[in-house]
Design a protein around this motif. Sequence first.
Motif, PDB file in Angstrom:
ATOM      1  N   LYS A  59       0.826  -1.213   0.000  1.00  0.00           N
ATOM      2  CA  LYS A  59       0.000   0.000   0.000  1.00  0.00           C
ATOM      3  C   LYS A  59       0.857   1.258   0.000  1.00  0.00           C
ATOM      4  CE  LYS A  59      -3.876  -2.027   2.581  1.00  0.00           C
ATOM      5  NZ  LYS A  59      -4.679  -1.948   3.831  1.00  0.00           N
ATOM      6  N   HIS A  60       2.052   1.140   0.524  1.00  0.00           N
ATOM      7  CA  HIS A  60       2.945   2.297   0.624  1.00  0.00           C
ATOM      8  C   HIS A  60       4.008   2.312  -0.473  1.00  0.00           C
ATOM      9  CE1 HIS A  60       1.171   3.597   4.401  1.00  0.00           C
ATOM     10  NE2 HIS A  60       1.260   2.352   4.837  1.00  0.00           N
ATOM     11  N   GLY A  61       3.832   1.486  -1.495  1.00  0.00           N
ATOM     12  CA  GLY A  61       4.698   1.571  -2.666  1.00  0.00           C
ATOM     13  C   GLY A  61       5.881   0.629  -2.707  1.00  0.00           C
ATOM     14  N   SER A  62       5.956  -0.331  -1.801  1.00  0.00           N
ATOM     15  CA  SER A  62       7.093  -1.247  -1.798  1.00  0.00           C
ATOM     16  C   SER A  62       6.937  -2.334  -2.863  1.00  0.00           C
ATOM     17  CB  SER A  62       7.223  -1.923  -0.423  1.00  0.00           C
ATOM     18  OG  SER A  62       7.508  -0.989   0.581  1.00  0.00           O
ATOM     19  N   HIS A  63       8.064  -2.825  -3.335  1.00  0.00           N
ATOM     20  CA  HIS A  63       8.119  -4.024  -4.165  1.00  0.00           C
ATOM     21  C   HIS A  63       8.437  -5.187  -3.218  1.00  0.00           C
ATOM     22  CE1 HIS A  63       8.344  -1.116  -7.384  1.00  0.00           C
ATOM     23  NE2 HIS A  63       9.505  -0.643  -6.914  1.00  0.00           N
ATOM     24  N   VAL A  64       7.773  -6.313  -3.390  1.00  0.00           N
ATOM     25  CA  VAL A  64       7.914  -7.397  -2.422  1.00  0.00           C
ATOM     26  C   VAL A  64       8.216  -8.717  -3.125  1.00  0.00           C
ATOM     27  CG1 VAL A  64       6.806  -8.672  -0.554  1.00  0.00           C
ATOM     28  CG2 VAL A  64       6.286  -6.242  -0.868  1.00  0.00           C
ATOM     29  N   VAL A  65       9.187  -9.444  -2.571  1.00  0.00           N
ATOM     30  CA  VAL A  65       9.513 -10.796  -3.032  1.00  0.00           C
ATOM     31  C   VAL A  65       9.285 -11.740  -1.860  1.00  0.00           C
ATOM     32  CG1 VAL A  65      11.277 -12.344  -3.924  1.00  0.00           C
ATOM     33  CG2 VAL A  65      11.214  -9.952  -4.680  1.00  0.00           C
ATOM     34  N   HIS A  91       6.688 -10.762  -6.480  1.00  0.00           N
ATOM     35  CA  HIS A  91       7.102 -12.075  -6.965  1.00  0.00           C
ATOM     36  C   HIS A  91       7.092 -13.087  -5.831  1.00  0.00           C
ATOM     37  CE1 HIS A  91       8.398 -10.631 -10.937  1.00  0.00           C
ATOM     38  NE2 HIS A  91       8.808  -9.549 -10.290  1.00  0.00           N
ATOM     39  N   TYR A  92       6.872 -14.337  -6.222  1.00  0.00           N
ATOM     40  CA  TYR A  92       6.897 -15.439  -5.276  1.00  0.00           C
ATOM     41  C   TYR A  92       7.797 -16.544  -5.808  1.00  0.00           C
ATOM     42  CZ  TYR A  92       5.639 -19.696  -2.804  1.00  0.00           C
ATOM     43  OH  TYR A  92       5.703 -20.857  -2.086  1.00  0.00           O
ATOM     44  N   GLN A  93       8.563 -17.148  -4.897  1.00  0.00           N
ATOM     45  CA  GLN A  93       9.349 -18.326  -5.267  1.00  0.00           C
ATOM     46  C   GLN A  93       9.300 -19.323  -4.114  1.00  0.00           C
ATOM     47  OE1 GLN A  93      13.005 -18.342  -7.678  1.00  0.00           O
ATOM     48  NE2 GLN A  93      14.091 -19.056  -5.844  1.00  0.00           N
ATOM     49  N   HIS A  94       9.125 -20.587  -4.466  1.00  0.00           N
ATOM     50  CA  HIS A  94       9.139 -21.633  -3.451  1.00  0.00           C
ATOM     51  C   HIS A  94      10.483 -21.607  -2.733  1.00  0.00           C
ATOM     52  CE1 HIS A  94       8.072 -25.576  -1.714  1.00  0.00           C
ATOM     53  NE2 HIS A  94       9.379 -25.772  -1.746  1.00  0.00           N
ATOM     54  N   CYS A  95      10.426 -21.684  -1.405  1.00  0.00           N
ATOM     55  CA  CYS A  95      11.674 -21.653  -0.634  1.00  0.00           C
ATOM     56  C   CYS A  95      11.491 -22.383   0.686  1.00  0.00           C
ATOM     57  CB  CYS A  95      12.113 -20.209  -0.363  1.00  0.00           C
ATOM     58  SG  CYS A  95      13.619 -20.078   0.645  1.00  0.00           S
ATOM     59  N   PHE A 109      16.962 -14.570  -6.998  1.00  0.00           N
ATOM     60  CA  PHE A 109      15.699 -14.321  -7.687  1.00  0.00           C
ATOM     61  C   PHE A 109      15.191 -12.917  -7.374  1.00  0.00           C
ATOM     62  CE2 PHE A 109      10.999 -14.515  -7.430  1.00  0.00           C
ATOM     63  CZ  PHE A 109      10.687 -14.859  -8.741  1.00  0.00           C
ATOM     64  N   ALA A 110      15.283 -12.528  -6.109  1.00  0.00           N
ATOM     65  CA  ALA A 110      14.836 -11.197  -5.695  1.00  0.00           C
ATOM     66  C   ALA A 110      15.655 -10.107  -6.387  1.00  0.00           C
ATOM     67  CB  ALA A 110      14.930 -11.056  -4.187  1.00  0.00           C
ATOM     68  N   LEU A 111      16.956 -10.283  -6.447  1.00  0.00           N
ATOM     69  CA  LEU A 111      17.815  -9.302  -7.113  1.00  0.00           C
ATOM     70  C   LEU A 111      17.492  -9.205  -8.602  1.00  0.00           C
ATOM     71  CD1 LEU A 111      21.215 -10.142  -5.398  1.00  0.00           C
ATOM     72  CD2 LEU A 111      19.974  -7.983  -5.218  1.00  0.00           C
ATOM     73  N   ALA A 112      17.262 -10.355  -9.234  1.00  0.00           N
ATOM     74  CA  ALA A 112      16.981 -10.372 -10.674  1.00  0.00           C
ATOM     75  C   ALA A 112      15.657  -9.704 -10.998  1.00  0.00           C
ATOM     76  CB  ALA A 112      16.989 -11.809 -11.183  1.00  0.00           C
ATOM     77  N   ASN A 113      14.702  -9.736 -10.056  1.00  0.00           N
ATOM     78  CA  ASN A 113      13.370  -9.195 -10.312  1.00  0.00           C
ATOM     79  C   ASN A 113      13.102  -7.854  -9.626  1.00  0.00           C
ATOM     80  OD1 ASN A 113      11.631 -11.368 -11.850  1.00  0.00           O
ATOM     81  ND2 ASN A 113      12.870 -12.505 -10.372  1.00  0.00           N
TER      82      ASN A 113
END
Length: 350
Positions: A59-65, A91-95, A109-113
């Motif tokens: 809601k406050h503009g963050s990008h989230v992985v 983005h979501y990745q199984h972890c 993955f987070a850095l790439a996206n």
Amino acid sequence: MVFTTDHDDGSWSVVSQCRQSPPVDTTAPYSTASLAGKTILITGGASGFGAAFARHWAKHGSHVVIGDVNDTLGHSLVADLRSSYPSQSFHYQHCDVTSWSDQLSLFKFALANSPTGVIEGVVAGAGIVDMDNGFDSPRRSSTNPDSGPEEPRLKVLDVNLTGVAYTVHLGLYYLPKNGTRSDGQQRDRHILLVSSIAGIAPLPGQTEYTASKHAVMGLFRALRGTSWRRGVRVNCINPYFVDTPLLPTSGVAILAGAPKAELEDVVDAGTRLMADEGIRGRALCIGPKLRVYDDEDGETKLIYAEDFERVEAFVWRYIGMINVMKGIAGWVGVVKDLWGIYGLGGKRGR
């Protein structure tokens, strides 16, 4: 050698050496402006506190992985966020946090996206509890009774301690690489740890869980004394029991009638620590809403303890107040909670 807190005469102190910021006034307003454009990685982010953080920070503009083992909830959450905030990145990745390779893959993955190619916030949010692991009551081996007890299940320690240690280690590696913003200022480098009330007080019957959360507090206390050398700030939240899916229904019955913390208060505490880049080396305990009065002037006071000197006194006082609230609630609260647990679909609590 005597370890002391800060002194007016500027003499050596633990607080100054670890670059700890002043006590947090949780009644003071704070700005969420810094959250806009930040890429934040959350382990255990598909449900519970992690999902609540993701929704609020979006809601406050963050990008989230998000990294989690619950792929259904993870993909669903990301789909909702993308629909609600199409200009941001989710983005979501199984972890499996107990797997080093899974966590390393998640960070890459987070850095790439990441829209900016960096990570500015890391939340070590993955955590579990095992109500019936039998740690306190060793069982005779069912396959070979003469061989001694069965090997204990230590999955809680694997997730809550080893998993958190992996997350912190990776955060300490990647956060210092995020460079500066367009205005020339250093980007935020923040690790938010998720402990529990069980991190400062024992939870009888949950020895393994208590040990794991005490260990998280040990990580926090040690890290805040050294992480500043890498420009990384480390903070922690210690929620009391909250209505989340972490504990099974059988565990909530034990807490029937006791006051509980609110999820929105946990989110607010985590948001303050993530957004206010001046807060370093602080832990916030989030409990039931209590009104505490000073004996001298009768005014409502914040509960604060400088843990280098008075953490035991803080724990004693805090648990004492919780016990008083439990007594006030009495059987009315017990009946009400049990009715909610067993009669209306089974609420869960932390």
